[in-house]
Design an enzyme around this catalytic site. Structure first.
Site, PDB file in Angstrom:
ATOM      1  N   SER A 145       0.835  -1.210   0.000  1.00 36.07           N
ATOM      2  CA  SER A 145       0.000   0.000   0.000  1.00 36.07           C
ATOM      3  C   SER A 145       0.863   1.250   0.000  1.00 36.07           C
ATOM      4  CB  SER A 145      -0.879   0.014   1.249  1.00 36.07           C
ATOM      5  OG  SER A 145      -1.572   1.228   1.334  1.00 36.07           O
ATOM      6  N   TYR A 158      -2.494  -1.192  10.074  1.00 41.42           N
ATOM      7  CA  TYR A 158      -2.564  -1.505   8.642  1.00 41.42           C
ATOM      8  C   TYR A 158      -1.181  -1.289   8.029  1.00 41.42           C
ATOM      9  CZ  TYR A 158      -3.989  -1.137   3.723  1.00 41.42           C
ATOM     10  OH  TYR A 158      -4.107  -1.302   2.361  1.00 41.42           O
TER      11      TYR A 158
HETATM   12  N1  LIG Z   1      -8.454   0.223  -2.352  1.00 43.65           N
HETATM   13  C1  LIG Z   1      -7.420   0.962  -1.981  1.00 43.65           C
HETATM   14  O1  LIG Z   1      -7.502   2.198  -1.943  1.00 43.65           O
HETATM   15  C2  LIG Z   1      -6.118   0.300  -1.606  1.00 43.65           C
HETATM   16  C3  LIG Z   1      -5.021   1.133  -1.357  1.00 43.65           C
HETATM   17  C4  LIG Z   1      -3.809   0.563  -0.995  1.00 43.65           C
HETATM   18  C5  LIG Z   1      -3.691  -0.811  -0.899  1.00 43.65           C
HETATM   19  N2  LIG Z   1      -4.775  -1.601  -1.149  1.00 43.65           N
HETATM   20  C6  LIG Z   1      -4.580  -3.045  -1.018  1.00 43.65           C
HETATM   21  O2  LIG Z   1      -5.101  -3.689  -2.167  1.00 43.65           O
HETATM   22  C7  LIG Z   1      -5.513  -5.011  -1.831  1.00 43.65           C
HETATM   23  C8  LIG Z   1      -6.917  -5.245  -2.334  1.00 43.65           C
HETATM   24  O3  LIG Z   1      -7.785  -4.373  -1.659  1.00 43.65           O
HETATM   25  P1  LIG Z   1      -9.150  -3.864  -2.274  1.00 43.65           P
HETATM   26  O4  LIG Z   1      -9.112  -2.396  -2.233  1.00 43.65           O
HETATM   27  O5  LIG Z   1      -9.449  -4.550  -3.522  1.00 43.65           O
HETATM   28  O6  LIG Z   1     -10.128  -4.312  -1.089  1.00 43.65           O
HETATM   29  P2  LIG Z   1     -11.443  -5.196  -1.027  1.00 43.65           P
HETATM   30  O7  LIG Z   1     -12.323  -4.900  -2.187  1.00 43.65           O
HETATM   31  O8  LIG Z   1     -11.969  -5.026   0.344  1.00 43.65           O
HETATM   32  O9  LIG Z   1     -10.864  -6.669  -1.207  1.00 43.65           O
HETATM   33  C9  LIG Z   1     -10.221  -7.365  -0.179  1.00 43.65           C
HETATM   34  C10 LIG Z   1     -10.242  -8.830  -0.548  1.00 43.65           C
HETATM   35  O10 LIG Z   1      -9.549  -9.560   0.473  1.00 43.65           O
HETATM   36  C11 LIG Z   1     -10.342 -10.677   0.825  1.00 43.65           C
HETATM   37  N3  LIG Z   1     -10.092 -11.091   2.206  1.00 43.65           N
HETATM   38  C12 LIG Z   1     -10.124 -10.340   3.327  1.00 43.65           C
HETATM   39  N4  LIG Z   1      -9.894 -11.085   4.398  1.00 43.65           N
HETATM   40  C13 LIG Z   1      -9.700 -12.352   3.962  1.00 43.65           C
HETATM   41  C14 LIG Z   1      -9.437 -13.593   4.597  1.00 43.65           C
HETATM   42  N5  LIG Z   1      -9.327 -13.700   5.938  1.00 43.65           N
HETATM   43  N6  LIG Z   1      -9.299 -14.695   3.834  1.00 43.65           N
HETATM   44  C15 LIG Z   1      -9.436 -14.626   2.485  1.00 43.65           C
HETATM   45  N7  LIG Z   1      -9.665 -13.482   1.823  1.00 43.65           N
HETATM   46  C16 LIG Z   1      -9.815 -12.368   2.553  1.00 43.65           C
HETATM   47  C17 LIG Z   1     -11.783 -10.209   0.636  1.00 43.65           C
HETATM   48  O11 LIG Z   1     -12.642 -11.314   0.391  1.00 43.65           O
HETATM   49  P3  LIG Z   1     -13.636 -12.000   1.420  1.00 43.65           P
HETATM   50  O12 LIG Z   1     -14.163 -10.941   2.323  1.00 43.65           O
HETATM   51  O13 LIG Z   1     -14.665 -12.606   0.509  1.00 43.65           O
HETATM   52  O14 LIG Z   1     -12.817 -13.029   2.116  1.00 43.65           O
HETATM   53  C18 LIG Z   1     -11.636  -9.393  -0.636  1.00 43.65           C
HETATM   54  O15 LIG Z   1     -11.726 -10.217  -1.762  1.00 43.65           O
HETATM   55  C19 LIG Z   1      -5.379  -5.123  -0.306  1.00 43.65           C
HETATM   56  O16 LIG Z   1      -4.162  -5.752  -0.009  1.00 43.65           O
HETATM   57  C20 LIG Z   1      -5.341  -3.672   0.146  1.00 43.65           C
HETATM   58  O17 LIG Z   1      -4.658  -3.530   1.363  1.00 43.65           O
HETATM   59  C21 LIG Z   1      -5.989  -1.081  -1.489  1.00 43.65           C
END
Ligand SMILES: NC(=O)c1ccc[n+]([C@@H]2O[C@H](COP(=O)([O-])OP(=O)(O)OC[C@H]3O[C@@H](n4cnc5c(N)ncnc54)[C@H](OP(=O)(O)O)[C@@H]3O)[C@@H](O)[C@H]2O)c1
Length: 286
Positions: A145, A158
Site C-alpha cells: 500500500s 494496517y
Molecule cells: N483500495 C485501496 O484504496 C487500496 C489502497 C492501498 C492498498 N490496497 C490493497 O489492495 C488489496 C486489495 O484491496 P481492495 O481495495 O481490492 O479491497 P477489497 O475490495 O476489500 O478486497 C479485499 C479482498 O480480500 C479478501 N479477504 C479479506 N480477508 C480475507 C481472509 N481472511 N481470507 C481470504 N480473503 C480475505 C476479501 O474477500 P472476502 O471478504 O470474501 O474473504 C476481498 O476479496 C489489499 O491488499 C489492500 O490492502 C488497497
C-alpha cells in the site's frame, strides 16, 4: 519485453478476488488466456467471477478459504497444483483494512491484521516456493500500500502489516537471487473498491479514487517487465510529491498528515481517564 501470449495457460493464484483489485486482476488474467484461481471467503462471489473468467479461460477455478488460517492459506497453493498441475504466478492481494483510533485497537485485533495482511502472504509464498523451484521459476506479486510511503493517522496497524510485507518482499529479492522466482512489490494509492466501506471509522480522504482495473493492468505490466516495485497510479504528481516530501521533510509531512485527520483532544483525554482506571488497549475509548 514478452508478448501478450506469454500468459496463455499460466496458472495464477489471485487472493482477495471476491472484490476490488483481486476481482479485476483475476478477470484481466483470464482475458489473457491465463488460468486464474480466485481465492477469498465469499464463495458466491467467487463462483460468479469464475463463470465470468471461464468465458475467456475455460479452466479458471476458485478456492474458498480463510487466509488468516495458516493451513487454509497453504492449502490454496497445494490444491491449485493438484488441480492444475502447476502454479506460475501468485498474487498476494487479500487484506482487511484497519482504520481505527489506536486506543480502540486490542492486541487481538492487531494480531488478526498481521495474520490476514502479512502472514497469509508469507504462508502462501512459503507453500509456493518449492513448486516454483521445481518448475524453474515463476512470479510472486505482493500487494502492499501507499500507506507505507506516507502513513495516515488511524492506520498504524494496517501500515505495520504492509511494512512487514515490504520487508519480506525486499528480502526475497536478494534471497531468491538466481532461483528464477521474481517478486513484485506493488503499492496502490487510493483505489475505488469496497475496502473504503469496511473502515471501522470514517476516513478523512476525499480525493480521487482510481479504478481497480488500473492496478490489474500494472500487475500484468510489472510481471512482463520484471519490475521490482511499483506505485499505482504510476508517475502520479501528488503521490510522487508525497514521497519526495516524506524523504526530504519528514517532520513537515508528519505534521501535515496529523492535521488532515487529527486525533481529537477529547479522545486522548478519555484514553487517559480509562488508563487511570485500569483499562487496557482496545477499551480505552468507547
Ligand atoms: N483500495 C485501496 O484504496 C487500496 C489502497 C492501498 C492498498 N490496497 C490493497 O489492495 C488489496 C486489495 O484491496 P481492495 O481495495 O481490492 O479491497 P477489497 O475490495 O476489500 O478486497 C479485499 C479482498 O480480500 C479478501 N479477504 C479479506 N480477508 C480475507 C481472509 N481472511 N481470507 C481470504 N480473503 C480475505 C476479501 O474477500 P472476502 O471478504 O470474501 O474473504 C476481498 O476479496 C489489499 O491488499 C489492500 O490492502 C488497497
Amino acid at each position: 519485453m514478452e508478448s501478450a501470449n506469454d500468459f496463455k495457460n499460466k496458472v495464477v493464484i489471485v487472493t482477495g478476488a471476491s472484490s476490488g483489485i483481486g476481482h479485476a486482476t483475476a478477470l484481466a488474467f483470464a482475458k489473457l488466456g491465463a488460468i486464474p484461481v480466485s481465492v477469498a471467503r465469499r464463495e458466491q462471489r467467487l463462483q460468479e467471477l469464475t463463470e465470468q473468467c471461464q468465458s475467456f479461460s475455460p479452466d479458471a477455478s476458485y478456492i474458498a478459504a480463510d487466509l488468516g488460517i495458516q493451513e487454509e492459506a497453504e492449502n490454496v497453493v497445494h490444491k491449485t497444483v493438484k488441480r492444475h498441475g502447476r502454479v506460475d504466478i501468485l498474487v498476494n492481494n487479500a487484506a482487511i483494512p484497519m482504520h481505527k483510533l489506536i486506543y480502540r485497537i486490542s492486541a487481538t485485533e492487531a494480531e488478526d491484521t498481521m495474520r490476514i495482511n502479512f502472514l497469509s502472504c508469507l504462508w502462501t509464498t512459503f507453500a509456493a516456493i518449492p513448486y516454483l523451484l521445481k518448475q524453474g521459476g515463476g512470479t510472486i506479486v505482493n500487494v502492499s500500500s501507499f500507506a507505507t510511503k506516507v502513513i495516515p493517522t488511524h492506520e498504524t496497524l494496517y501500515a505495520a502489516s504492509k511494512y512487514a510485507m515490504n520487508g519480506f518482499t525486499k528480502g526475497l529479492w536478494t534471497d531468491l537471487e538466481g532461483s528464477g522466482i521474481h517478486c513484485v512489490l506493488l503499492h496502490p494509492g487510493p483505489i475505488a473498491t469496497e475496502i473504503w466501506d469496511k473502515l471501522d471509522e470514517p476516513d478523512a480522504y476525499n480525493g480521487e479514487l482510481y479504478p481497480p482495473e488500473l492496478v490489474a493492468d500494472e500487475i500484468i505490466a510489472a510481471i512482463r517487465k520484471k519490475r521490482f516495485e511499483v506505485v499505482v497510479p504510476r508517475n502520479n504528481f501528488k503521490l510522487v510529491m508525497a514521497r519526495v516530501m516524506s524523504l526530504i521533510a519528514p517532520a513537515l509531512v508528519r505534521h501535515g498528515v496529523a492535521q488532515m485527520d487529527p486525533i481529537k483532544p477529547e479522545s486522548l483525554e478519555k484514553a487517559r481517564l480509562s488508563a487511570s482506571s485500569g483499562k487496557t488497549m482496545g477499551e480505552l475509548v468507547d
